[in-house]
Design an enzyme around this catalytic site. Structure first.
Site, PDB file in Angstrom:
ATOM      1  N   LYS A 187       9.862  23.099  86.399  1.00  0.00           N
ATOM      2  CA  LYS A 187      11.295  22.340  85.782  1.00  0.00           C
ATOM      3  C   LYS A 187      12.243  23.486  85.906  1.00  0.00           C
ATOM      4  O   LYS A 187      12.193  24.340  84.958  1.00  0.00           O
ATOM      5  CB  LYS A 187      11.197  21.620  84.506  1.00  0.00           C
ATOM      6  CG  LYS A 187      12.561  20.924  84.250  1.00  0.00           C
ATOM      7  CD  LYS A 187      12.669  20.912  82.821  1.00  0.00           C
ATOM      8  CE  LYS A 187      13.617  22.325  82.227  1.00  0.00           C
ATOM      9  NZ  LYS A 187      15.107  22.106  82.597  1.00  0.00           N
ATOM     10  N   GLU A 201       8.623  34.027  77.848  1.00  0.00           N
ATOM     11  CA  GLU A 201       9.276  35.328  78.139  1.00  0.00           C
ATOM     12  C   GLU A 201      10.717  34.831  77.588  1.00  0.00           C
ATOM     13  O   GLU A 201      11.352  34.057  78.000  1.00  0.00           O
ATOM     14  CB  GLU A 201       9.353  35.744  79.498  1.00  0.00           C
ATOM     15  CG  GLU A 201       9.857  37.191  79.650  1.00  0.00           C
ATOM     16  CD  GLU A 201      11.442  37.397  79.959  1.00  0.00           C
ATOM     17  OE1 GLU A 201      12.173  37.476  78.600  1.00  0.00           O
ATOM     18  OE2 GLU A 201      12.184  37.351  80.929  1.00  0.00           O
ATOM     19  N   CYS A 242      18.143  39.066  80.925  1.00  0.00           N
ATOM     20  CA  CYS A 242      17.229  39.241  79.780  1.00  0.00           C
ATOM     21  C   CYS A 242      17.117  40.813  79.418  1.00  0.00           C
ATOM     22  O   CYS A 242      17.074  40.894  78.374  1.00  0.00           O
ATOM     23  CB  CYS A 242      16.295  38.566  79.901  1.00  0.00           C
ATOM     24  SG  CYS A 242      15.116  38.919  81.214  1.00  0.00           S
ATOM     25  N   GLU A 262      21.280  37.954  70.979  1.00  0.00           N
ATOM     26  CA  GLU A 262      21.548  38.104  72.310  1.00  0.00           C
ATOM     27  C   GLU A 262      22.598  37.324  72.804  1.00  0.00           C
ATOM     28  O   GLU A 262      22.771  36.207  72.662  1.00  0.00           O
ATOM     29  CB  GLU A 262      20.148  37.540  73.125  1.00  0.00           C
ATOM     30  CG  GLU A 262      20.339  37.901  74.657  1.00  0.00           C
ATOM     31  CD  GLU A 262      18.915  37.424  75.081  1.00  0.00           C
ATOM     32  OE1 GLU A 262      18.401  37.798  76.259  1.00  0.00           O
ATOM     33  OE2 GLU A 262      18.333  36.398  74.688  1.00  0.00           O
TER      34      GLU A 262
END
Length: 509
Positions: free
Chosen positions: A186, A261, A300, A403
């Site tokens: 997906k 992750e 990331c 983040e």
């Protein structure tokens, strides 16, 4: 590209691939894919749901339980992966452009991504082709043959993010196929197009029917169903912490393997001695820009936390801000553009909120902090935001702790090596970090003390497909790439053979 008798434009909303067929969503729903440079739709995909997901999982299950791929010779699996790599090289320009329009990055970044995807397929092909068939275990007797072998996990569910769509897909698909698994992927509903294209290339390369399946659709339906589906043996997720936690919770019910992750808040530590020469200073500043602003910070491992020694802080930050102001923003397909838009209006609004909160908490704006003036290369409707440098930041600020996933660089300072390490490790994440110093001993000491899955010394951002990628803490569990990345998609089995069986006589009767 592959499937030339029917272009992807002609296929339009039939972007669900299950059991060898391209299908529309069972509900008939579709989604427009938006070019973030002008906020205009340029493609249509199927909007799948739980029913479509079940269909794809069933196809993958059949292909694994009764198909040929899990039992195919290793040499044959490796050869297919190499054919896929060759097809990626063939279609590099088209795929790079598609990645640019889909994710907003520059075309050159898109081309580099395709190169890295091809490298990943070749690496895992070479890795499995060069392996021994099993590890012999010394059982202490010549009458026993004992070996540990590795077998595919089974049906793998893969959920990938919007920032590096094809690259992140390849880090899952290549090792999964190398190990003999089947899969359902997906992609992000925002950026699914190159992953759809990759399925075409897998089919063109000769992958058997049902091995590769894709469902385009949102996370709360397709992703959630993949995570809790009883016929899925492993789920690999790359994305945000909140969504990753939900995936892990859903997967726990069926006790399937999980790899996560989940991003990072990555420190870039610069010692004064790295800036002692003009060349060293120029390199450290240049790399700080790359660390923070490549792909508009939507990485990331972005080095969004600059931690610089106090004695060089003012000069370093002033030059950094001066250069950041000169970064050429625009549509990624335009010549001369160095940085594209954010991927969506939501992502830009989130970035603006972080900058506003930082200023309210006492940060000093050195550059950026706003939307740029419109231009022919930057339509007003696009999701552009200027590279932003925030000085005088501290650990209590949201923008330092959380983040951002936008073009925002925060600046903190230190005086001692111990203080630098403490700041760099003062995060709930632990994905990546860097240390800049001319002192080789200090470089090794600091790298050894940093609690991050990847540590660069006098560099930022390079990765190698043969080296594991993943993080400590809330950056996730498991590893991608390297031998450990292949191991994620395998089960270990101990086969113990008694070559001279005889009665044990444990029981006297």
């Amino acid at each position: 590209m592959a499937n030339r008798t029917e272009t992807r434009t002609e296929r339009a909303h039939r972007t669900i691939h299950a059991g060898g067929e391209w299908l529309a969503a069972s509900s008939g729903a579709t989604r427009e894919i938006i070019d973030p440079a002008d906020a205009l739709p340029f493609a249509v995909v199927a909007e799948g749901d739980e029913k479509d997901t079940d269909l794809a999982v069933a196809a993958a299950r059949r292909a694994f339980d009764t198909g040929e791929w899990p039992h195919a010779p290793v040499a044959g699996r490796a050869a297919l992966l190499r054919r896929v790599a060759d097809l990626l090289v063939r279609d590099r320009e088209e795929l790079g452009l598609l990645e640019s329009r889909d994710a907003g990055k520059t075309v050159e970044e898109g081309r580099v991504d395709i190169d890295c995807v091809a490298d990943a397929f070749r690496y895992f092909a070479d890795l499995v082709a060069g392996e021994a068939p099993g590890r012999v275990v010394d059982a202490g007797s010549p009458d026993v043959h004992s070996v540990v072998v590795h077998e595919p996990v089974g049906v793998c569910a893969m959920i990938t993010p919007w920032n590096y769509p094809l690259l992140q897909a390849s880090w899952k698909i290549a090792p999964a196929l190398a190990a003999g698994n089947t899969f359902v992927i997906k992609p992000s509903e925002i950026t699914p197009l190159t992953t759809v294209a990759l399925i075409d290339l897998l089919v063109e390369a000769g992958l058997p029917t049902g091995v590769a399946n894709i469902v385009t659709g949102p996370g709360h339906t397709v992703g959630a169903r993949l995570a809790d589906h009883p016929d899925v043996d492993l789920v690999s997720f790359t994305g945000g912490l909140i969504s990753g936690t939900k995936v892990a919770q859903a997967a726990a019910v069926t006790v399937k393997k999980v790899a996560l992750e989940l991003g990072g808040k990555n420190p870039n530590v610069v010692f004064a001695d790295a800036c002692a020469t003009e060349e060293g200073f120029d390199t450290a500043v240049d790399q700080a820009l790359n660390a923070a602003f490549i792909h508009s910070g939507q990485v990331c491992s972005a080095g969004g936390r600059l931690i610089v020694e106090e004695s060089v802080r003012e000069r370093f930050v002033a030059e950094l801000a001066r250069r950041a102001e000169k970064i050429r923003l625009g549509r990624g397909t335009e010549d001369g553009v160095e940085c594209g838009p954010l991927v969506s209006a939501q992502q830009r609004a989130k970035t603006e909120d972080y900058v506003a909160s930082a200023l309210a908490e006492g940060a000093v704006l050195r550059c950026g902090g706003k939307r740029p003036e419109p231009s022919p290369q930057r339509p007003e409707s696009g999701y552009f935001y200027e590279p932003t440098v925030l000085d005088h930041c501290h650990r209590e600020m949201r923008v330092v702790r959380e983040e951002v996933f936008g073009p925002v660089l925060t600046v903190e300072t230190f005086r001692t090596e111990d203080e630098a390490v403490a700041l760099a490790n003062d995060t709930e994440y632990g994905l990546a970090g860097a240390v800049w110093t001319a002192d080789a001993g200090r470089a090794r000491r600091v790298a050894g003390r940093l609690r991050h899955g990847t540590v660069w010394i006098n560099d930022f951002h390079p990765y190698l497909p043969q080296a594991e990628w993943g993080g400590f803490g809330k950056s996730g569990v498991g590893r991608e790439l390297g031998p450990a990345g292949l191991a994620e998609y395998r089960e270990s089995k101990h086969v113990y053979q008694n070559l001279a069986p005889k009665p044990v006589r444990w029981f006297a009767g």
